[in-house]
Design an enzyme around this catalytic site. Structure first.
Site, short mmCIF file in Angstrom:
data_model
loop_
_atom_site.label_atom_id
_atom_site.label_comp_id
_atom_site.label_asym_id
_atom_site.label_seq_id
_atom_site.Cartn_x
_atom_site.Cartn_y
_atom_site.Cartn_z
N PRO A 1 9.11 -2.96 4.47
CA PRO A 1 7.39 -1.85 4.90
C PRO A 1 6.78 -2.53 4.45
CG PRO A 1 8.45 -0.36 3.58
CD PRO A 1 9.47 -1.68 3.45
N THR B 1 1.15 -2.38 3.03
CA THR B 1 0.67 -3.65 3.07
C THR B 1 -0.49 -3.83 2.58
OG1 THR B 1 1.95 -5.00 5.05
CG2 THR B 1 0.01 -5.38 4.52
N GLY C 1 3.49 4.02 6.60
CA GLY C 1 4.25 3.32 6.23
C GLY C 1 4.17 1.41 6.06
N CYS C 2 4.25 0.57 7.15
CA CYS C 2 4.33 -0.40 6.88
C CYS C 2 2.19 -1.30 6.54
CB CYS C 2 4.35 -0.81 8.18
SG CYS C 2 6.13 -0.96 7.86
N VAL C 3 1.83 -0.11 7.19
CA VAL C 3 0.37 -0.83 6.49
C VAL C 3 -0.01 -0.37 5.62
CG1 VAL C 3 -2.62 0.26 7.76
CG2 VAL C 3 -0.71 0.10 9.47
#
Length: 210
Positions: free
Chosen positions: A121, A155, A150-152
């Site tokens: 992710p 990060t 998720g990935c936002v």
């Protein structure tokens, strides 16, 4: 707990503003065809987020701000998918060469813009992103992408953990359901990042010109 009760529970404890830094980079997280193809199991109604991200990207180009894209790419055997693939088998749509990993229309990177491929992710995990940003002298990362929860979010947390200022552009992030989208924007804004609207990000980028 009602929304107002939740907000009051956070008041005075979370939500401090960091503000924009002086040397930003723009990160466009996983804007790939899988989220825009109705026949793909990862399809989400995120056209508005893409349109916002493209406007921000164009403003960043005009301001001379470094632009970095991420995508997800796996070995054809999925041997590098690990527990993430075990938990989410539909990640197989991101095997190397899959059309679901292509860029949607309007988001194609320029030749001088960096693309970082990842398997997990966070855009930082197992990649050169932190070293690249440090070498560039970046102090602020403008975050856009899919999906918010998720990935936002992953990060965003790692952006803060690596010592960069995370600025999440709400209009340029999307999810497959409004509830996790809004909840994660709220929580990121409370604990890790400044969440801003597109207009505020565009004003900031315009002020960097020259």
């Amino acid at each position: 707990m009602t929304e107002s009760q939740a907000a009051s529970n956070y008041a005075g404890v979370f939500g401090n503003r960091i503000g924009f830094g002086k040397s930003p980079a723009l990160l466009l997280i996983d804007f790939v065809q899988a989220y825009f193809d109705p026949d793909c199991p990862l399809f989400a109604d995120v056209d508005d987020a893409l349109a916002s991200a493209i406007r921000v990207r164009d403003a960043a180009r005009a301001a001379g701000v470094p632009i970095i894209y991420t995508n997800v790419v796996y070995h054809p055997s999925m041997v590098d998918g690990g527990r993430f693939k075990q938990k989410t088998p539909l990640l197989e749509v991101f095997k190397a060469g899959s059309p679901m990993g292509a860029w949607p229309q309007g988001l194609e990177p320029n030749a001088d813009e960096l693309v970082i491929s990842k398997q997990y992710p966070s855009a930082f995990f197992g990649t050169s992103l932190a070293a690249t940003l440090t070498a560039m002298g970046v102090d602020t990362v403008l975050l856009t992408g899919l999906s918010t929860s998720g990935c936002v979010r992953a990060t965003c947390v790692d952006t803060s953990s690596h010592g960069f200022i995370p600025i999440v552009i709400a209009d340029a992030c999307g999810d497959r359901h409004q509830a996790p989208h809004e909840a994660n924007l709220f929580d990121m804004d409370a604990k890790y990042a400044d969440v801003v609207r597109e207009a505020e990000a565009l004003d900031y980028l315009a002020g960097l010109k020259g």
